[in-house]
Scaffold this active site. Sequence first.
Site, short mmCIF file in Angstrom:
data_model
loop_
_atom_site.label_atom_id
_atom_site.label_comp_id
_atom_site.label_asym_id
_atom_site.label_seq_id
_atom_site.Cartn_x
_atom_site.Cartn_y
_atom_site.Cartn_z
N SER A 238 0.83 -1.20 0.00
CA SER A 238 0.00 0.00 0.00
C SER A 238 0.87 1.26 0.00
CB SER A 238 -0.97 -0.03 1.18
OG SER A 238 -1.92 1.00 1.09
N ASP B 36 -5.54 2.09 -3.67
CA ASP B 36 -6.69 1.79 -2.82
C ASP B 36 -6.98 2.93 -1.85
OD1 ASP B 36 -4.68 1.42 -0.92
OD2 ASP B 36 -5.52 -0.44 -0.13
N ASP C 212 -2.26 6.31 -3.63
CA ASP C 212 -1.07 5.60 -3.17
C ASP C 212 -0.67 4.57 -4.23
OD1 ASP C 212 -3.23 3.89 -2.75
OD2 ASP C 212 -2.34 2.99 -0.98
#
Length: 544
Positions: free
Chosen positions: A146, A306, A302
Amino acid sequence: MTLSELAGKSAPQSLLTNIPRLVAHYYETRPRVSDPLQRVAFGTSGHRGNSLAGTFNEAHILAVSQAVAEHRAALGITGPLFMGLDSHALSEPAWMTALQVLVANGVRVCVQPGMLTPTPLISHAILEHNRAGTGETADGIVITPSHNPPQDGGFKYNPPSGGPADTDVTKVVQARANAILEDEMRDVHRVSLEDAMAGLEEFDFITPYVDQLPQVIDLDAIRQSGVKIGVDPLGGASLPVWEAIGAQYGLNLTIVNTEIDPRFAFMSVDRDGKIRMDCSSPYAMAGLLRLKDEFDVAIGNDPDADRHGIVTAHGLMNPNHYLAVMIEYLFQHRPGWRTDAAIGKTLVSSALIDRVGAGIGRKVVEVPVGFKYFVSGLLDGSFGFGGEESAGASFLRMDGGAWSTDKDGLIPGLLAAEMTARTGQTPSQRFADLTAKYGETAYDRQDAPATPAQKTILGSLSPEQVTATTLGGDPITAKLTRAPGNNEPIGGLKVTTGQAWFAARPSGTEDVYKIYGESFRGQEHLQQVMDEARDVVGAALGGK
């Protein structure tokens, strides 16, 4: 947390990751299975770690991939496995390792030509395949940590529901992967990289996602209004998707950064002095913020897309503020949704959402931290929206059908442009209207030191262990260790009053606990709440 002197500034050479060293450690370092930190551990977003620390290495990915292959075989999942990855340096090596194991186990692996594929496109593809009813069920994997720093790696599994795997799946995969590590990888099936590459199937994730966007966003209104949109993919996997969106729909859209660099050398430094691609941080988003006056709405994502960051002329919106704005707008502009469709929020998201929900006559369902708790509701349409305070959200198609059951950072960005086009107000202006109606909120998150023993106690508190009767001068109205929306344990504590609340949860990776707090009485009152929160938690921990 002390603000670093580098916060918001360009990353100096000394902060940049040595990519060859990082990748070498991925292949050469063997995790010590006797060390709990070097075992496979699925948190709210899969297994994450760092090859230099022995927490994300080839052995981990071999074991986890084998465990996933066995899990899907045991459940009779015979359809394609859609696999994506982001632009972190460890993502491609892990992607190749996983591919070798999955192909060796007879799994049909579908990947995007060029490989970079964001999380929401994987979720969307899983749902589309399974909605078609071919008789073969699909699932997916995304190789991503992430928004984490450049030296980190991550692996998350999405079952046929399309969203993050729940604990009934992750516990099985985690236990099997650690058993494989303990048995020195004897049960891992693996083919050569050449055979693995020959065995994969190319799949276009971008075209169906982009083609279907009018089913979830009013792109005609955006195009006709000429709303000026800026986009910064922050060097991530959303870049080719945004390029396709801009080209296909003729939007007034400019991508301000097209650089892909696994060191993320173009980033400005986050508040703690680390490079982190956090599109909800004004320090990490300093580059886009410098351009805020050039656009009506600017959007950041990012690396796996997400998460979303929304910038207007007023600056970067607090994620909680934008969640409330999206909810207020969507439930009044999506007549195709079920009239009883609820609002899903995590328990550390703003109480402003509760006030907005009451104002528009929609039920708010408060769940523990983790997007997995929204999956079933988004899948059957009983949730119109699910959102987390960390800038993660998804919502339904115009007709009330599921779009994605994982966080989608692209559609919240496009929604900001839609609401600007259709109402003439930017999201920041709409938020000002909300605060005028429901009250102005002050929100913060801080860390406090905690020993492993204290973290264990905090994670299993009962309400009776909280002896305080007031918080910030107001009577305590609830002491929660289970989420009111689904009665699931929250792994910590939440204390509420009529005007404020705090929540405390142990960190999964550091010897700290996280304190979240909010007040409708202003910043000074919030600080009082946060100070008292430490006292309340300390008393509950018994000084241990």
